[in-house]
Design a protein around this motif. Structure first.
Motif, PDB file in Angstrom:
ATOM      1  N   ALA A 354      35.152  39.074  67.910  1.00 37.38           N
ATOM      2  CA  ALA A 354      36.285  39.970  68.147  1.00 37.38           C
ATOM      3  C   ALA A 354      37.174  39.437  69.269  1.00 37.38           C
ATOM      4  O   ALA A 354      38.410  39.495  69.192  1.00 37.38           O
ATOM      5  N   GLU A 355      36.555  38.915  70.333  1.00 38.11           N
ATOM      6  CA  GLU A 355      37.326  38.316  71.430  1.00 38.11           C
ATOM      7  C   GLU A 355      38.110  37.090  70.935  1.00 38.11           C
ATOM      8  O   GLU A 355      39.266  36.875  71.316  1.00 38.11           O
ATOM      9  N   ALA A 356      37.461  36.291  70.091  1.00 36.05           N
ATOM     10  CA  ALA A 356      38.152  35.128  69.528  1.00 36.05           C
ATOM     11  C   ALA A 356      39.349  35.564  68.691  1.00 36.05           C
ATOM     12  O   ALA A 356      40.425  34.950  68.752  1.00 36.05           O
ATOM     13  N   ALA A 357      39.167  36.646  67.910  1.00 38.88           N
ATOM     14  CA  ALA A 357      40.273  37.154  67.088  1.00 38.88           C
ATOM     15  C   ALA A 357      41.443  37.576  67.967  1.00 38.88           C
ATOM     16  O   ALA A 357      42.618  37.312  67.641  1.00 38.88           O
ATOM     17  N   SER A 358      41.150  38.218  69.103  1.00 32.57           N
ATOM     18  CA  SER A 358      42.219  38.653  70.009  1.00 32.57           C
ATOM     19  C   SER A 358      42.975  37.454  70.572  1.00 32.57           C
ATOM     20  O   SER A 358      44.215  37.446  70.635  1.00 32.57           O
ATOM     21  N   GLY A 359      42.241  36.423  70.978  1.00 30.19           N
ATOM     22  CA  GLY A 359      42.887  35.229  71.498  1.00 30.19           C
ATOM     23  C   GLY A 359      43.734  34.528  70.453  1.00 30.19           C
ATOM     24  O   GLY A 359      44.870  34.088  70.730  1.00 30.19           O
ATOM     25  N   LEU A 360      43.244  34.432  69.241  1.00 29.47           N
ATOM     26  CA  LEU A 360      43.980  33.768  68.161  1.00 29.47           C
ATOM     27  C   LEU A 360      45.233  34.544  67.783  1.00 29.47           C
ATOM     28  O   LEU A 360      46.246  33.955  67.394  1.00 29.47           O
ATOM     29  N   ASP A 361      45.159  35.867  67.893  1.00 32.21           N
ATOM     30  CA  ASP A 361      46.297  36.699  67.527  1.00 32.21           C
ATOM     31  C   ASP A 361      47.513  36.404  68.407  1.00 32.21           C
ATOM     32  O   ASP A 361      48.664  36.489  67.962  1.00 32.21           O
ATOM     33  N   THR A 362      47.283  36.005  69.658  1.00 32.78           N
ATOM     34  CA  THR A 362      48.393  35.749  70.591  1.00 32.78           C
ATOM     35  C   THR A 362      49.150  34.475  70.262  1.00 32.78           C
ATOM     36  O   THR A 362      50.274  34.288  70.746  1.00 32.78           O
ATOM     37  N   VAL A 363      48.548  33.583  69.449  1.00 28.26           N
ATOM     38  CA  VAL A 363      49.212  32.304  69.137  1.00 28.26           C
ATOM     39  C   VAL A 363      49.429  32.121  67.639  1.00 28.26           C
ATOM     40  O   VAL A 363      49.718  31.024  67.175  1.00 28.26           O
ATOM     41  N   SER A 364      49.283  33.211  66.862  1.00 27.38           N
ATOM     42  CA  SER A 364      49.292  33.086  65.394  1.00 27.38           C
ATOM     43  C   SER A 364      50.596  32.531  64.848  1.00 27.38           C
ATOM     44  O   SER A 364      50.617  31.950  63.765  1.00 27.38           O
ATOM     45  N   GLU A 365      51.712  32.690  65.597  1.00 30.22           N
ATOM     46  CA  GLU A 365      52.997  32.206  65.086  1.00 30.22           C
ATOM     47  C   GLU A 365      53.186  30.705  65.263  1.00 30.22           C
ATOM     48  O   GLU A 365      54.112  30.122  64.706  1.00 30.22           O
ATOM     49  N   LEU A 366      52.286  30.074  66.028  1.00 29.20           N
ATOM     50  CA  LEU A 366      52.462  28.651  66.326  1.00 29.20           C
ATOM     51  C   LEU A 366      51.993  27.739  65.192  1.00 29.20           C
ATOM     52  O   LEU A 366      52.493  26.628  65.049  1.00 29.20           O
ATOM     53  N   SER A 367      51.017  28.201  64.402  1.00 29.23           N
ATOM     54  CA  SER A 367      50.465  27.344  63.342  1.00 29.23           C
ATOM     55  C   SER A 367      49.737  28.195  62.314  1.00 29.23           C
ATOM     56  O   SER A 367      49.082  29.177  62.678  1.00 29.23           O
ATOM     57  N   PRO A 368      49.835  27.841  61.030  1.00 24.28           N
ATOM     58  CA  PRO A 368      49.065  28.577  60.007  1.00 24.28           C
ATOM     59  C   PRO A 368      47.557  28.458  60.234  1.00 24.28           C
ATOM     60  O   PRO A 368      46.800  29.307  59.759  1.00 24.28           O
ATOM     61  N   ASP A 369      47.112  27.420  60.946  1.00 18.96           N
ATOM     62  CA  ASP A 369      45.683  27.294  61.245  1.00 18.96           C
ATOM     63  C   ASP A 369      45.198  28.528  62.003  1.00 18.96           C
ATOM     64  O   ASP A 369      44.081  29.007  61.766  1.00 18.96           O
ATOM     65  N   PHE A 370      46.024  29.065  62.901  1.00 22.45           N
ATOM     66  CA  PHE A 370      45.604  30.207  63.704  1.00 22.45           C
ATOM     67  C   PHE A 370      45.544  31.488  62.869  1.00 22.45           C
ATOM     68  O   PHE A 370      44.728  32.364  63.124  1.00 22.45           O
ATOM     69  N   VAL A 371      46.405  31.622  61.863  1.00 23.57           N
ATOM     70  CA  VAL A 371      46.363  32.791  60.978  1.00 23.57           C
ATOM     71  C   VAL A 371      45.034  32.815  60.235  1.00 23.57           C
ATOM     72  O   VAL A 371      44.352  33.844  60.162  1.00 23.57           O
ATOM     73  N   ARG A 372      44.675  31.676  59.688  1.00 21.66           N
ATOM     74  CA  ARG A 372      43.417  31.599  58.955  1.00 21.66           C
ATOM     75  C   ARG A 372      42.227  31.784  59.885  1.00 21.66           C
ATOM     76  O   ARG A 372      41.270  32.494  59.556  1.00 21.66           O
ATOM     77  N   LEU A 373      42.245  31.176  61.057  1.00 21.99           N
ATOM     78  CA  LEU A 373      41.140  31.331  62.011  1.00 21.99           C
ATOM     79  C   LEU A 373      41.002  32.784  62.456  1.00 21.99           C
ATOM     80  O   LEU A 373      39.884  33.281  62.651  1.00 21.99           O
ATOM     81  N   HIS A 374      42.123  33.484  62.609  1.00 25.95           N
ATOM     82  CA  HIS A 374      42.081  34.901  62.972  1.00 25.95           C
ATOM     83  C   HIS A 374      41.361  35.708  61.896  1.00 25.95           C
ATOM     84  O   HIS A 374      40.530  36.575  62.186  1.00 25.95           O
TER      85      HIS A 374
END
Length: 692
Positions: A354-374
Motif C-alpha cells: 500500500a505504501e508503494a502504491a502511494s509513492g507510485l501514485d505521485t509519479v504516475s504521469e511521468l511514465s506508463p511503467d508507474f501506472v502499471r506498477l501502481h
C-alpha cells in the motif's frame, strides 16, 4: 480503456474473414464427412498410410451431428483412433468459425504447423488459420530493451543467450520463442524478455504497434480457425485478459483436445494466488523504473526495502519445511505456523504494498511503467488482505513451500464455472445454446459415463461416446506384474524397480522408459540403473537419461534417436509430465516400467478437500475419486508403449497391489487388453522375442 485493452481495430479484423465457406444445411455435413473418410476419399490423399477406420469415422460423424444441432459432446477416443482428424474434418467442412484448444504447446504447434495445413489443402478450403499462445510464449520488445540495460543479469551464459535472442528478434515475424533453436525453456532469461499481465504496459507501451502479442491477437480475430491452449482459455475466463472475450462470441464450434487436463488446468486460474516471489519481482521492477524515470522524487530504496523485507518475513514465518511441501491451511494460519506471526507477516506485506502504491501514485504521469506498477502494488495489497480473511466457501487453501512461498486459494473443480461462464446454462442466450462444444481425449475415465471427467467439469448432461483403440493389443503388447516384489512403501522397492528396468534394457539395448510416481523415486531409480550399467563396457552400456538433468525437449529427442553412432540405446527415467504427451513410436521404445500405482497423494490439500466433500455426501472417496484418478493416470502411462499398428512392447507395473487387492481388477480392466506374463521367465522371453 485500461492499458491492457485491445485496440479498436481488433473487432474490425474479425469481420474481414469473409472467405469462410458458407455454412452447411443441417444433415449435409454428415454426408460430406462420411465421404471424406471413405477409403478413396480426400483423406487418403492427405495422410500417409491412411486407411478407413470404423472408430475414426464414428467419432467424426458424432462431431458433425454436434455441429449441426449444437450442444456438448464428450468423446474418449483410444490411442490410434485418429481423433485429431475426426474433429478437424467436420469442423473445417462446417463453414463455421472454429476454436481449437489443446493442453500443451507441443500439440498446439503440431496442429497449427502440420495437421491443419495438410487438411486445409486436401479439402481445398479457402481458410485462414491462426495460432494464439499466452504472453509468456512471445518476445516482449520493450522488456528486451530493458534487459539490454540490466546490470544484474545472472551470468555470462545469460549474456550470450540475450545476444542470440536479440539477433533472432530482428528476423522473427511471430516473436514465438518456440522458433528459437537451442533456447532452454528453463532459462532464467525468459521472464526478463517476456511480459506478464502484471507488467505489460498495454497501449502506453513504446513498442505497442510492433508488439508480437497484439499481432498474434489481430491474426486470431481475422482467422477462421484459431488454435489456443487450455491455460490461455482459463486465464481469460479468470481475468478476461487474453482476448478470448472478443474471440469466443464469434466462434460457433469449440473443441478441447487433451480434455482430461481441463479440470486441473482450470482450478489453477479460477482461484487466487499470492507469491513472495511476486512481491520480490514487483520490488525489483519498481526500483528499476524509479531510478530510470523518477530518481530522487521518491525514496525508492525505502519502499523497495520494505516490500522485500515483508516478502522475506512471510517466507520465514513458515520456518524450515521440505522443499515442495504443501501446508494445509484450514484456520487463520497454515498448519504448524503460529497464527500471530503469520497474520503480522500478511499485514506487513499489505502495508508495504500500500505504501508503494502511494509513492507510485505521485509519479504516475511521468511514465506508463508507474501506472502499471501502481496497479500491481494495489493488487498485491488486496490479495494480502484477502488471505488474512477466512477462505471462501467451496474452496480450499494451502501454501506451497519452496525457495519462495506461494499462497493458493482454489475451487475444488471447474463445474460451476463451466456451467455458468462457459456453457452459460440457463441464461437463455440463443447463440450460446446453438454452439457446439466437443471435449475429447484418449483417457476420460474408467466407467461408461466417463464421470471422472464429466462431473468435475460440469458436463453431466453431455452426450458421451467411447471409441476403442484399433490396435491389436493382445498381439502387440504384453503386461507383466511381478509377484515376488517388495511392497510399494518398502525402502527396497525403488532399487528392485531399477534392477528390473536395467535387466530389460540390457536385453533390448535400451529402448526403456521408467515412469515414477515421486521425484524421490525418480532420483533413486536413476542412480541405481546407472550403477547397474557401470561394470559394462562402454559400447554395451545404455545411456541413462533422468528427467530434470536436461530440458524435456532434449531428453525426448535424445531418447527417440535411440541406438546409433556407436552407442547403445537409452533408458529414460521420468515422472509427472512424461506420463502423457511423450510419443516414441517404432523401435525406440519397447519396454515401459511403472514403479507404483499412481494414486493421488492423500496429504495433498486439494485431494483431501475433494475426498472430504465426497464423504460428506455419503459417497466413497476411494472408490469415486482415488481409484478413477489412478485408473486414468495408469492408462496414460501405459499409453506411451503402443503408438502405431506396427509397434510391439512390454508393460511392467511393479506394484503387487494390482494382483493382490480387490481393486486391482478394476485397474487392470482400465488398461488395454494386453496378454499377461505370469513370471520373470516369461517376461525375459517376451523381451528377447522383441529383439528378433
Amino acid at each position: 480503456m485500461s492499458i491492457v485493452d485491445w485496440p479498436e481495430d481488433f473487432e474490425a479484423d474479425a469481420a474481414s474473414a469473409e472467405s469462410r465457406p458458407a455454412r452447411r444445411e443441417a444433415g449435409h455435413l454428415g454426408a460430406e464427412v462420411g465421404a471424406a473418410f471413405a477409403q478413396d476419399g480426400v483423406l487418403s490423399q492427405a495422410a500417409e498410410q491412411f486407411r478407413e477406420r470404423e472408430g475414426q469415422t464414428q467419432m467424426a460423424l458424432a462431431v458433425a451431428r454436434a455441429i449441426d444441432h449444437g450442444g456438448v459432446l464428450v468423446v474418449e477416443a483410444g490411442t490410434g483412433v485418429g481423433k485429431t482428424f475426426s474433429y478437424l474434418v467436420p469442423a473445417l467442412l462446417s463453414g463455421e468459425r472454429v476454436l481449437l484448444s489443446t493442453a500443451t504447446k507441443a500439440l498446439q504447434d503440431q496442429l497449427f504447423g502440420r495437421d491443419l495445413p495438410r487438411l486445409v489443402e486436401a479439402l481445398g478450403l479457402p481458410l485462414r488459420t491462426a495460432l494464439l499462445k499466452g504472453r509468456a510464449s512471445y518476445l516482449c520488445l520493450h522488456r528486451l530493451d530493458q534487459a539490454r540495460h540490466d546490470a544484474s543479469l545472472p551470468e555470462r551464459s545469460s549474456l550470450r543467450t540475450l545476444a542470440k535472442i536479440e539477433q533472432w528478434s530482428k528476423a522473427t515475424r511471430t516473436g514465438d520463442l518456440a522458433e528459437l533453436p537451442g533456447l532452454d525453456e528453463r532459462s532464467p532469461l525468459i521472464p526478463l524478455v517476456t511480459s506478464t499481465r502484471e507488467n505489460c504496459l498495454g497501449v502506453q507501451c513504446p513498442q505497442f504497434k510492433p508488439c508480437h502479442v497484439n499481432q498474434a491477437r489481430r491474426e486470431a480475430m481475422a482467422a477462421d480457425i484459431v488454435v489456443i491452449n487450455h491455460h490461455l482459455f482459463f486465464a481469460d475466463l479468470a481475468v478476461r485478459e487474453s482476448g478470448m472475450a472478443e474471440l469466443l462470441p464469434s466462434v460457433r464450434v469449440v473443441v478441447f483436445d487433451e480434455a482430461h487436463q481441463l479440470n486441473e488446468t482450470g482450478v489453477q486460474f479460477l482461484g487466487v494466488q499470492l507469491g513472495s516471489g511476486q512481491a520480490l519481482d514487483f520490488a525489483r521492477d519498481m526500483l528499476a523504473a524509479g531510478l530510470q524515470h523518477a530518481r530522487g522524487l521518491v525514496d525508492w530504496q525505502q519502499l523497495v526495502a520494505a516490500t522485500e523485507r515483508a516478502a522475506r518475513e512471510l517466507r520465514l514465518a513458515v520456518g524450515k519445511q521440505w522443499p515442495g511441501a504443501k501446508l494445509r491451511w484450514a484456520g487463520p494460519a497454515p498448519e504448524g505456523v503460529p497464527a500471530d506471526a503469520w497474520q503480522e507477516a500478511l499485514d506487513a506485506l499489505k502495508h508495504a504494498c500500500a505504501e508503494a502504491a502511494s509513492g507510485l501514485d505521485t509519479v504516475s504521469e511521468l511514465s506508463p511503467d508507474f501506472v502499471r506498477l501502481h496497479e500491481r502494488a494495489e493488487q498485491l495489497a488486496e490479495r494480502a488482505a484477502r488471505f488474512a480473511r477466512p477462505c471462501a466457501p467451496e474452496s480450499v487453501r494451502w501454501v506451497d513451500v519452496g525457495t519462495q512461498l506461494r499462497l493458493v486459494e482454489s475451487p475444488l473443480d471447474i463445474a460451476e464455472a463451466v456451467r455458468t461462464r462457459v456453457l452459460k446454462r440457463g441464461q437463455g442466450d440463443a447463440q450460446e445454446q446453438g454452439r457446439a462444444w466437443v471435449f475429447t481425449s484418449a483417457t476420460l475415465g474408467d466407467d461408461p459415463k466417463l464421470r471422472w471427467f464429466t462431473e468435475p467439469c460440469g458436463l453431466e448432461d453431455a452426450e458421451v461416446l467411447r471409441v476403442n483403440s484399433p490396435f491389436d493389443y493382445a498381439r502387440q503388447a504384453a503386461l507383466y506384474v511381478p509377484r515376488d516384489f517388495p511392497k510399494p512403501n518398502d525402502p527396497a522397492h525403488s532399487v528392485r524397480v531399477a534392477r528390473l528396468a536395467a535387466q530389460g534394457a540390457a536385453i533390448l539395448g535400451g529402448r526403456t522408459l521408467v515412469l515414477t510416481t515421486t521425484l524421490r523415486a525418480l532420483r533413486t531409480i536413476g542412480d541405481a540403473i546407472r550403477q547397474h550399467f557401470e561394470p559394462m563396457e562402454a559400447a554395451r552400456r545404455s545411456e541413462v537419461l533422468v528427467q530434470g538433468e536436461l530440458p524435456k525437449r532434449v531428453l525426448m529427442e535424445r531418447f527417440r534417436e535411440g541406438a546409433g553412432h556407436g552407442r547403445a540405446g537409452c533408458v529414460l527415467v521420468a515422472s509427472a509430465s512424461f506420463w502423457e504427451g511423450f510419443d516414441a513410436p517404432g523401435d525406440a521404445l519397447q519396454l515401459v516400467v511403472i514403479d507404483k500405482l499412481p494414486f493421488p497423494p492423500p496429504n495433498d490439500p486439494l485431494v483431501e478437500a475433494r475426498s472430504q466433500r465426497l464423504e460428506s455426501q455419503g459417497r466413497s472417496a476411494f472408490g469415486e475419486y482415488s481409484l478413477p484418478e489412478a485408473a486414468v493416470a495408469l492408462k496414460q502411462g501405459a499409453g506411451r508403449l503402443i503408438r502405431r499398428e506396427t509397434d510391439r512392447g512390454v508393460l511392467a507395473i511393479c506394484d503387487t497391489r494390482l494382483a493382490t487387492m480387490g481393486y486391482g481388477r478394476r485397474l487392470l480392466a482400465a488398461l488395454p487388453p494386453m496378454r499377461r506374463l505370469e513370471d520373470e521367465g516369461a517376461f525375459e522371453a517376451a523381451l528377447i522375442e522383441l529383439t528378433r
